[in-house]
Design an enzyme around this catalytic site. Structure first.
Site, PDB file in Angstrom:
ATOM      1  N   ASP A  73       0.823  -1.209   0.000  1.00  0.00           N
ATOM      2  CA  ASP A  73       0.000   0.000   0.000  1.00  0.00           C
ATOM      3  C   ASP A  73       0.859   1.261   0.000  1.00  0.00           C
ATOM      4  O   ASP A  73       2.073   1.211   0.243  1.00  0.00           O
ATOM      5  CB  ASP A  73      -0.893   0.025   1.244  1.00  0.00           C
ATOM      6  CG  ASP A  73      -1.899  -1.107   1.262  1.00  0.00           C
ATOM      7  OD1 ASP A  73      -2.242  -1.611   0.174  1.00  0.00           O
ATOM      8  OD2 ASP A  73      -2.345  -1.491   2.368  1.00  0.00           O
ATOM      9  N   TYR A 131       6.472  -9.432   7.704  1.00  0.00           N
ATOM     10  CA  TYR A 131       6.353  -7.985   7.878  1.00  0.00           C
ATOM     11  C   TYR A 131       6.776  -7.604   9.288  1.00  0.00           C
ATOM     12  O   TYR A 131       6.585  -8.366  10.238  1.00  0.00           O
ATOM     13  CB  TYR A 131       4.902  -7.529   7.686  1.00  0.00           C
ATOM     14  CG  TYR A 131       4.438  -7.460   6.260  1.00  0.00           C
ATOM     15  CD1 TYR A 131       4.683  -6.337   5.471  1.00  0.00           C
ATOM     16  CD2 TYR A 131       3.727  -8.518   5.688  1.00  0.00           C
ATOM     17  CE1 TYR A 131       4.242  -6.267   4.156  1.00  0.00           C
ATOM     18  CE2 TYR A 131       3.278  -8.460   4.376  1.00  0.00           C
ATOM     19  CZ  TYR A 131       3.537  -7.324   3.615  1.00  0.00           C
ATOM     20  OH  TYR A 131       3.102  -7.260   2.323  1.00  0.00           O
TER      21      TYR A 131
END
Length: 275
Positions: A73, A131
């Site tokens: 994103d 992540y």
């Protein structure tokens, strides 16, 4: 220093199945996502994919279209996102990284380039990705960390956060942790592990698994911060999972704290950061 190490042989896992004229090149891409509208190309705005395509076309003198492993994103960073493209170039695959870096902006750099089998796909052959969400938890913000961490002066108890995170490990329906309106076939995903640890004045939430829903890691981070503040009990995370309702989970944490830090592929190989 960062070194990317290939553990598996590309030639043993996948067949070529393509015209010999074309070869498929894989790039390991690191970037600071602050000034970009995400990975995926969008007309009229800067994106990681758009910058890669532009630089490749300038280098190769041919139309180029990269396919990314993770379509991160806006504002999200990466140390090791993967991308492939097909080309007729005679430039040796391992040299493309050097030439491409001369044409890319300072906040996007190739860490490695290599030839892979023609049927290799960076998403379909993905095994696991990791992540990290970084939270700067101190009295005052630090300007040098503002692009790569989320700042809060409210005390966070990382031990409570870990207890809450433990309920998320395994295969679950993560509908409560998926952005509203996301179109997916299923919201069932598997998280292989979550580690919450404190390093100095930073709290790092490390999440690894086979795949994630839209905004999933950021919603997990936002929910665990609510646990760390004492606004939620650790056991409430189990109830949030069971609710299958986005409104029951915490807020979506800001993009600046999120970085893709590790990727493993079943066919092309495993790439690990060695410091």
């Amino acid at each position: 220093m960062v070194i990317w190490q290939s553990v598996l042989s590309v030639e043993k896992c996948c067949g070529r199945g393509r015209d010999d004229i074309l070869k498929r090149i894989m790039l390991i891409v690191a970037y600071d996502g602050t000034d970009y509208h995400g990975w995926q190309f969008q007309p009229g705005v800067p994106t990681i994919e758009g910058e890669l395509n532009k630089a490749l076309e300038e280098l190769l003198g041919e139309k180029a279209q990269v396919t990314g492993a993770s379509r991160t994103d806006a504002g999200v960073h990466a140390l090791c996102n993967g991308a492939v493209f097909d080309t007729e170039t005679k430039i040796p695959a391992q040299k493309i990284s050097y030439a491409l870096n001369q044409r890319l902006p300072e906040d996007i750099k190739i860490q490695k380039s290599m030839e892979v089998p023609g049927d290799f796909h960076p998403r379909h052959h993905a095994l696991q990705k990791t992540y990290e969400y970084r939270i700067l938890n101190r009295e005052f913000p630090l300007p040098t960390k503002r692009r790569y961490s989320y700042f809060t002066y409210v005390y966070l108890d990382e031990k409570r956060m870990q207890k809450g995170a433990d309920f998320l490990v395994g295969e679950h329906d993560f509908k409560s942790f998926c952005a509203s309106g996301a179109v997916v076939q299923t919201t069932v995903r598997t998280i292989d592990g979550i580690l919450v640890e404190k390093q100095g004045d930073e709290i790092i939430i490390r999440v690894w698994g086979g795949g994630f829903l839209y905004n999933m890691v950021r919603i997990i981070a936002g929910t665990l911060m609510e646990v760390g503040r004492g606004n939620l009990e650790p056991g409430a995370v189990k109830d949030i999972l069971a609710a299958r309702d986005r409104g029951s989970a915490g807020p979506t944490a800001p993009a600046c704290g999120l970085t893709l830090v590790d990727y493993k592929w079943s066919c092309q190989g495993t790439f690990e950061m060695i410091e």
